[in-house]
Design an enzyme around this catalytic site. Structure first.
Site, PDB file in Angstrom:
ATOM      1  N   GLN A   1       1.014  -1.054   0.118  1.00 58.38           N
ATOM      2  CA  GLN A   1      -0.047   0.182  -0.066  1.00 58.38           C
ATOM      3  C   GLN A   1       0.906   1.064   0.107  1.00 58.38           C
ATOM      4  O   GLN A   1       1.495   1.522   1.017  1.00 58.38           O
ATOM      5  CB  GLN A   1      -1.026  -0.043   1.324  1.00 58.38           C
ATOM      6  CG  GLN A   1      -1.759   1.307   1.439  1.00 58.38           C
ATOM      7  CD  GLN A   1      -2.513   1.555   0.429  1.00 58.38           C
ATOM      8  OE1 GLN A   1      -3.466   0.803  -0.098  1.00 58.38           O
ATOM      9  NE2 GLN A   1      -2.692   2.985   0.097  1.00 58.38           N
ATOM     10  N   CYS A   2       1.138   1.862  -1.283  1.00 53.30           N
ATOM     11  CA  CYS A   2       2.099   3.018  -1.271  1.00 53.30           C
ATOM     12  C   CYS A   2       1.414   4.291  -0.970  1.00 53.30           C
ATOM     13  O   CYS A   2       2.055   5.222  -0.781  1.00 53.30           O
ATOM     14  CB  CYS A   2       2.655   2.968  -2.886  1.00 53.30           C
ATOM     15  SG  CYS A   2       3.853   1.468  -2.829  1.00 53.30           S
TER      16      CYS A   2
ATOM     17  N   HIS B   1     -16.484   2.875  -6.197  1.00 52.36           N
ATOM     18  CA  HIS B   1     -15.747   4.042  -5.833  1.00 52.36           C
ATOM     19  C   HIS B   1     -14.559   3.764  -6.470  1.00 52.36           C
ATOM     20  O   HIS B   1     -13.855   4.449  -7.281  1.00 52.36           O
ATOM     21  CB  HIS B   1     -15.688   4.163  -4.496  1.00 52.36           C
ATOM     22  CG  HIS B   1     -14.628   5.259  -3.992  1.00 52.36           C
ATOM     23  ND1 HIS B   1     -15.409   6.332  -3.675  1.00 52.36           N
ATOM     24  CD2 HIS B   1     -13.407   5.322  -3.736  1.00 52.36           C
ATOM     25  CE1 HIS B   1     -14.055   7.041  -3.358  1.00 52.36           C
ATOM     26  NE2 HIS B   1     -13.208   6.461  -3.426  1.00 52.36           N
ATOM     27  N   GLU B   2     -14.067   2.612  -6.305  1.00 47.62           N
ATOM     28  CA  GLU B   2     -12.679   2.260  -6.932  1.00 47.62           C
ATOM     29  C   GLU B   2     -12.555   2.277  -8.446  1.00 47.62           C
ATOM     30  O   GLU B   2     -11.735   3.016  -9.230  1.00 47.62           O
ATOM     31  CB  GLU B   2     -12.045   0.767  -6.486  1.00 47.62           C
ATOM     32  CG  GLU B   2     -11.902   0.993  -4.916  1.00 47.62           C
ATOM     33  CD  GLU B   2     -11.350   1.748  -4.383  1.00 47.62           C
ATOM     34  OE1 GLU B   2     -10.559   2.487  -4.712  1.00 47.62           O
ATOM     35  OE2 GLU B   2     -11.789   2.317  -3.082  1.00 47.62           O
TER      36      GLU B   2
ATOM     37  N   HIS C   1     -12.431   6.033  -9.647  1.00 49.02           N
ATOM     38  CA  HIS C   1     -10.906   6.309  -9.769  1.00 49.02           C
ATOM     39  C   HIS C   1     -10.207   6.107 -11.030  1.00 49.02           C
ATOM     40  O   HIS C   1      -9.170   6.623 -11.256  1.00 49.02           O
ATOM     41  CB  HIS C   1     -10.098   5.521  -8.561  1.00 49.02           C
ATOM     42  CG  HIS C   1     -10.217   6.282  -7.370  1.00 49.02           C
ATOM     43  ND1 HIS C   1      -9.811   7.718  -7.450  1.00 49.02           N
ATOM     44  CD2 HIS C   1     -10.543   5.910  -5.970  1.00 49.02           C
ATOM     45  CE1 HIS C   1      -9.880   8.044  -5.914  1.00 49.02           C
ATOM     46  NE2 HIS C   1     -10.393   7.064  -5.147  1.00 49.02           N
TER      47      HIS C   1
ATOM     48  N   TYR D   1     -13.259  13.412   0.704  1.00 51.94           N
ATOM     49  CA  TYR D   1     -14.503  12.651  -0.158  1.00 51.94           C
ATOM     50  C   TYR D   1     -15.734  13.267   0.092  1.00 51.94           C
ATOM     51  O   TYR D   1     -16.242  13.465  -0.679  1.00 51.94           O
ATOM     52  CB  TYR D   1     -14.440  11.389   0.723  1.00 51.94           C
ATOM     53  CG  TYR D   1     -13.140  10.484   0.611  1.00 51.94           C
ATOM     54  CD1 TYR D   1     -13.334   9.206  -0.050  1.00 51.94           C
ATOM     55  CD2 TYR D   1     -11.982  10.621   1.446  1.00 51.94           C
ATOM     56  CE1 TYR D   1     -12.206   8.315  -0.141  1.00 51.94           C
ATOM     57  CE2 TYR D   1     -11.005   9.687   1.479  1.00 51.94           C
ATOM     58  CZ  TYR D   1     -11.119   8.531   0.696  1.00 51.94           C
ATOM     59  OH  TYR D   1      -9.960   7.880   0.621  1.00 51.94           O
TER      60      TYR D   1
END
Length: 635
Positions: free
Chosen positions: A141-142, A294-295, A298, A399
């Site tokens: 997870q960056c 939601h993803e 993106h 958000y």
């Protein structure tokens, strides 16, 4: 608009204050990243080759971000090069400075490196910590500034590159690109769409896949794969098609997803071609598939068009929530048409508003939980120029405050039909780039040049720069929320009149509720603690009666419902629920639940909060662990 102009930086897009690199001097035409997963040592070794174009002829060195990395060797254009790893600057890391030949136009920069045990981007899980318990697991997870602990990079959303990705691992491996080939323990991927460093990812473990759409697979551990497939196969392709109609064609070819082990700290992460998801979405009622929407959103907002720095994070997330809710609206409308509802489009719109009501409640709770930090971290446009860790500012503000600003703009310019013309134009204008708030507002005024008066009516100063809740609350359609409010008010009135024991409360009250109606009902009950002269700890008998009447809440598989149920009962300081919450926090790693869960436990029983955190600390991802320690005052 004068307010915006008075705050406008000298350079737009604004310089990212959360990187130590000199990224402004370079363009990256392509990046070749190789990662070698060493499970026994719990590190990742690797190499990265940057193909750089020099934009400033006077620059004499490349400065990259690193954090707790071992840099083993560096070559420039094939020759060994001088480099220095500067002293660490908390929390941003260490500059890696590499000399380049004078007057360079193009540079090939090759670096060999290894992560250390202090790497904040990756988590290694022993096989006992996985669901299948057959093999160890690695995931990554960056976001926001953790890529620099995985590999030396320009760790900023302001700079993008295409990638050739490869990995070596004894276990099945996925990365943030399209799978190209597998040869034994080597895996190859291609990412032809330019992306920033925070979207780089790797996962390796006992992983299998199942089909959930014509251009979508779901990956997970074998023991979960059927549940994961069922949860998402009903909606995935419909989601993509609705989003494509709203914006434009999906550019990433495939939309595949990976359900990670429970310690994954977010609801989802929009990794291109490998959307990462929390297992808390697998609740066997399909009520949390909106996180997938939601993803997916993106794929346009965030991944194609990106905030130039974490100060403008709302451009990623506010837009994404807006598109997500338009997808929800589209799905609900289609279902209403299929069911023969009288006004399916009104029903779809009411579902969008219902989701927005839940978001507004989350925003209120989030800002309240910030306490003194709300002054710094609840404006829409943040100020991180003192070198703060962007993770410290993470909240629902970008958000939900971001969504509500876009919702207001939609209404101000004339409604959805008018605003919908702007959406594809905006994403085409800034595609493959990174921008700041000033560029967004400029283009908004340019596009709606006949609506300057209307746009000027928006209080930009308050919306963008003032802390706290938005200056105005939109007029939401409360059709679907009214039932929830009415039942909550029945409880409140019965308690105030001391007549709740005589009231005929039962599971029939909530039998017809959609899962998210239960969320609003419980949120409303929790909110009564804000009322003057009311505290749930003074009405434990009512909470016990609620437990008897609504037994399904205590056994719910829906994390959103179970979390709120525990929060309600713990706000009454019921000791048995303090333990239930503490034990449950050991089974989830999603910060949306873990952080406020420990904060509430800490308020009612600090000793117990610390006990459970210490008990489960090793289960949590480094990002989550760090944030909870700060929440509990342990650092």
């Amino acid at each position: 608009m004068n307010v915006i102009k008075s705050r406008r930086p000298a350079v737009s897009p604004e310089i990212d204050p959360s990187t130590l690199s000199n990224y402004q001097n370079f363009a990256v035409s392509n990046t070749e990243l190789f990662l070698d997963v060493l499970f026994d040592e719990k590190i990742v070794a690797g190499t990265v080759l940057y193909h750089l174009e020099v934009l400033n002829k006077d620059v004499s060195e490349v400065i990259l971000d690193t954090s707790f990395l071992t840099v083993e060797s560096v070559t420039v254009n094939g020759s060994e090069a001088e480099f220095s790893l500067h002293e660490r600057v908390e929390p941003l890391g260490s500059r890696l400075a590499i000399s380049i030949p004078p007057n360079s136009q193009k540079v090939q920069l090759f670096i060999s490196f290894r992560t250390t045990e202090r790497c904040t981007a990756i988590q290694f899980l022993d096989k006992e910590a996985t669901d299948g318990k057959k093999a160890p697991y690695l995931f990554c997870q960056c976001q926001a500034i953790h890529a620099r602990s995985l590999f030396p990079c320009f760790d900023t959303p302001a700079l993008k590159s295409t990638y050739k990705l490869s990995a070596k691992s004894p276990l099945f491996t996925l990365m943030s690109g399209r799978p190209v080939n597998q040869e034994g323990d080597m895996y190859y991927f291609d990412q032809p769409v330019p992306i920033p460093s925070y979207l780089i990812s790797i996962a390796s473990g006992d992983i299998v896949k199942a089909k959930i759409g014509p251009r979508s697979d779901i990956y997970s551990e074998p023991v979960k794969i059927k549940d994961c497939q069922w949860e998402f196969e009903n909606d995935m392709e419909d989601f993509i098609q609705i989003a494509e109609k709203l914006v434009f064609e999906y550019e990433w070819l495939r939309f595949d997803s990976l359900v990670l082990p429970s310690s994954f700290p977010y609801g989802g992460m929009e990794i291109p071609n490998l959307c990462q998801l929390t297992p808390t979405l697998i609740c066997k009622d399909r009520s949390q598939v909106t996180v997938m929407a939601h993803e997916l959103a993106h794929s346009w907002s965030g991944n194609l068009v990106t905030n130039c720095s974490w100060e403008h994070f709302w451009l990623n997330e506010g837009w994404t929530v807006y598109i997500e809710r338009r997808i929800i609206e589209g799905i609900a409308t289609a279902e209403a048409i299929k069911a023969g509802k009288k006004d399916p489009f009104a029903y779809g719109e009411s579902m969008r508003h219902f989701s927005a009501i839940i978001g507004w409640n989350d925003l209120e709770n989030s800002i309240k939980a910030m306490g003194n930090d709300a002054e710094r971290f609840s404006p829409l446009v943040l100020d991180l120029k003192a070198g703060e860790d962007p993770d410290d500012s993470f909240s629902t503000v970008p958000y939900e405050k971001g969504f509500n600003l876009l919702f207001l703009i939609e209404q101000t310019v004339g409604g959805k039909k008018v605003f919908d013309k702007f959406i594809p134009s905006y994403f085409k204008k800034f595609r493959y780039g990174s921008l700041d708030t000033y560029q967004f507002v400029d283009y908004l005024y340019e596009f709606f040049n006949d609506k300057k008066v209307e746009l000027d009516s928006i209080d930009w100063e308050s919306w963008l720069y003032k802390p706290g809740m938005p200056p105005v609350m939109p007029k939401f359609d409360t059709t679907l929320a009214d039932e929830c409010y009415e039942l909550a008010d029945e409880w409140f009135s019965a308690i105030k009149n001391n007549s709740y024991l005589k009231h005929d409360f039962s599971s029939a009250d909530i039998k017809s509720f959609e899962p998210n109606q239960s969320v609003v009902f419980l949120d409303t009950l929790i909110s009564y603690n804000k009322h003057k002269d009311f505290n749930w700890k003074d009405h434990v008998d009512a909470l016990k009666l609620m437990e008897t009447a609504y037994t399904e809440y205590d056994t719910s598989l829906n994390a959103e419902i179970l979390f709120r149920w525990y929060m309600l009962q713990v706000s009454g300081e019921r000791e048995e629920f303090q333990h239930k919450l503490g034990q449950w926090l050991g089974t989830v790693g999603r910060m949306k639940f873990v952080r406020p869960g420990y904060v509430l436990l800490n308020e009612v029983n600090r000793e117990l909060a610390i006990y459970y955190f210490k008990k489960f600390e090793s289960n949590y991802h480094p990002i989550c662990k760090t944030m909870v320690k700060k929440d509990l005052g342990l650092v």
